[in-house]
Scaffold this motif. Sequence first.
Motif, PDB file in Angstrom:
ATOM      1  N   UNK A  92       0.858  -1.182   0.000  1.00 51.51           N
ATOM      2  CA  UNK A  92       0.000   0.000   0.000  1.00 51.51           C
ATOM      3  C   UNK A  92       0.893   1.231   0.000  1.00 51.51           C
ATOM      4  N   UNK A  93       1.097   1.783  -1.166  1.00 55.07           N
ATOM      5  CA  UNK A  93       1.953   2.965  -1.310  1.00 55.07           C
ATOM      6  C   UNK A  93       1.349   3.859  -2.381  1.00 55.07           C
ATOM      7  N   UNK A  94       1.330   5.164  -2.171  1.00 54.87           N
ATOM      8  CA  UNK A  94       0.652   6.063  -3.120  1.00 54.87           C
ATOM      9  C   UNK A  94       1.259   6.090  -4.521  1.00 54.87           C
ATOM     10  N   UNK A  95       2.508   5.661  -4.688  1.00 50.30           N
ATOM     11  CA  UNK A  95       3.107   5.704  -6.028  1.00 50.30           C
ATOM     12  C   UNK A  95       3.192   4.334  -6.692  1.00 50.30           C
ATOM     13  N   UNK A  96       2.603   3.324  -6.075  1.00 51.46           N
ATOM     14  CA  UNK A  96       2.561   1.981  -6.671  1.00 51.46           C
ATOM     15  C   UNK A  96       1.101   1.620  -6.912  1.00 51.46           C
ATOM     16  N   UNK A  97       0.788   1.202  -8.144  1.00 49.67           N
ATOM     17  CA  UNK A  97      -0.597   0.870  -8.459  1.00 49.67           C
ATOM     18  C   UNK A  97      -1.112  -0.186  -7.475  1.00 49.67           C
ATOM     19  N   UNK A  98      -2.287   0.053  -6.956  1.00 47.37           N
ATOM     20  CA  UNK A  98      -2.835  -0.820  -5.912  1.00 47.37           C
ATOM     21  C   UNK A  98      -3.613  -1.970  -6.528  1.00 47.37           C
ATOM     22  N   UNK A  99      -3.288  -3.179  -6.131  1.00 43.05           N
ATOM     23  CA  UNK A  99      -4.002  -4.366  -6.590  1.00 43.05           C
ATOM     24  C   UNK A  99      -5.057  -4.719  -5.544  1.00 43.05           C
ATOM     25  N   UNK A 100      -6.312  -4.716  -5.975  1.00 41.57           N
ATOM     26  CA  UNK A 100      -7.433  -4.944  -5.070  1.00 41.57           C
ATOM     27  C   UNK A 100      -7.806  -6.414  -5.000  1.00 41.57           C
ATOM     28  N   UNK A 101      -7.657  -7.096  -6.119  1.00 42.76           N
ATOM     29  CA  UNK A 101      -8.132  -8.477  -6.193  1.00 42.76           C
ATOM     30  C   UNK A 101      -7.421  -9.177  -7.341  1.00 42.76           C
TER      31      UNK A 101
END
Length: 318
Positions: A92-101
């Motif tokens: 969880x980092x603002x500059x790394x695309x977040x994977x939800x599922x």
Amino acid sequence: MTQSNPQTALPAGSRLGEYTIVRQLSVGGFSVVYLALDDQDNKFAIKEYLPRNLALRDDDGQVTVPHELDREAFNLGLKCFFEEGRILSGISHPTVVRVINFFRANQTVYMVMEYADGRSLVRELELAGGRLEERRLRKWFAALLSGLREVHLQRLLHLDIKPANIYLRRNGAPLLLDFGAARQTLSRRDKHFASMYTPGFAAPEQYEKDAPLGPWTDIYALGACLYACMGGGTPQVSKERKESDRLQPASKAFRHLYSPELLELTDQCLALPPDERPATVAGLQKRLMAEEYGQPAPAELASSKWMGWLKNLTGGRS
């Protein structure tokens, strides 16, 4: 049952679990990315594992491997893709695309990611006339390195950093997209996947089957991105540089536009031997954030030399 084109995207309206496909966002030799909505109309980007040299989509939307000899390579890439999604979902980092599922369907794997409004660094460069000011470059790349450091701590590499995979949110914050661990695994395994490299941004060791990859590999790509953002365009392909290096150093090409410290750092990132590049992204970030940056070389030096030559030519008459 007939086979359709290997790059055929799922049509709009297709259902993937709780998600509905709206349209295709991008397609490459390794995957297809879609814009999708969940049942509450929230937007997501969904990446589908679909290596075009190994798999096809049939008329029922299922992904199949027509040649049994390709089955092992397909499964290896799928395993890497799934592992990449698992690791990214824990970051969880603002500059790394977040994977939800991430889930299996249609005999392949899907990765559900946040959908960010904004534009790519490629587009930002176009709007800026092909060159970005140093202040923004240092700010954006320092932020990206903060996120990339978290990725490297999880023993995951990006392996395809380029301006097209750096996104700028509407608030100006950068975002790193499209990690390529599975793509790189297949590329190094099979010559048919050589086209998955991004010429100019891929480090020289990515072209060598048995050369070790590491943080230094992503650092080369970051240097190539900095070089491009300074107005240098896509750098010479690293594989060609090893044979005949024609890439003009940033410290020479842009000395009147950027600080000596930033230029030196860019050249170090673009060093062909991995051990001559900055050792870690943390160290690279620290140097980008340093306050003791100098000024570009004054362009007047070139003008004064010209005026001196003209003065000699005219015998000192003004």
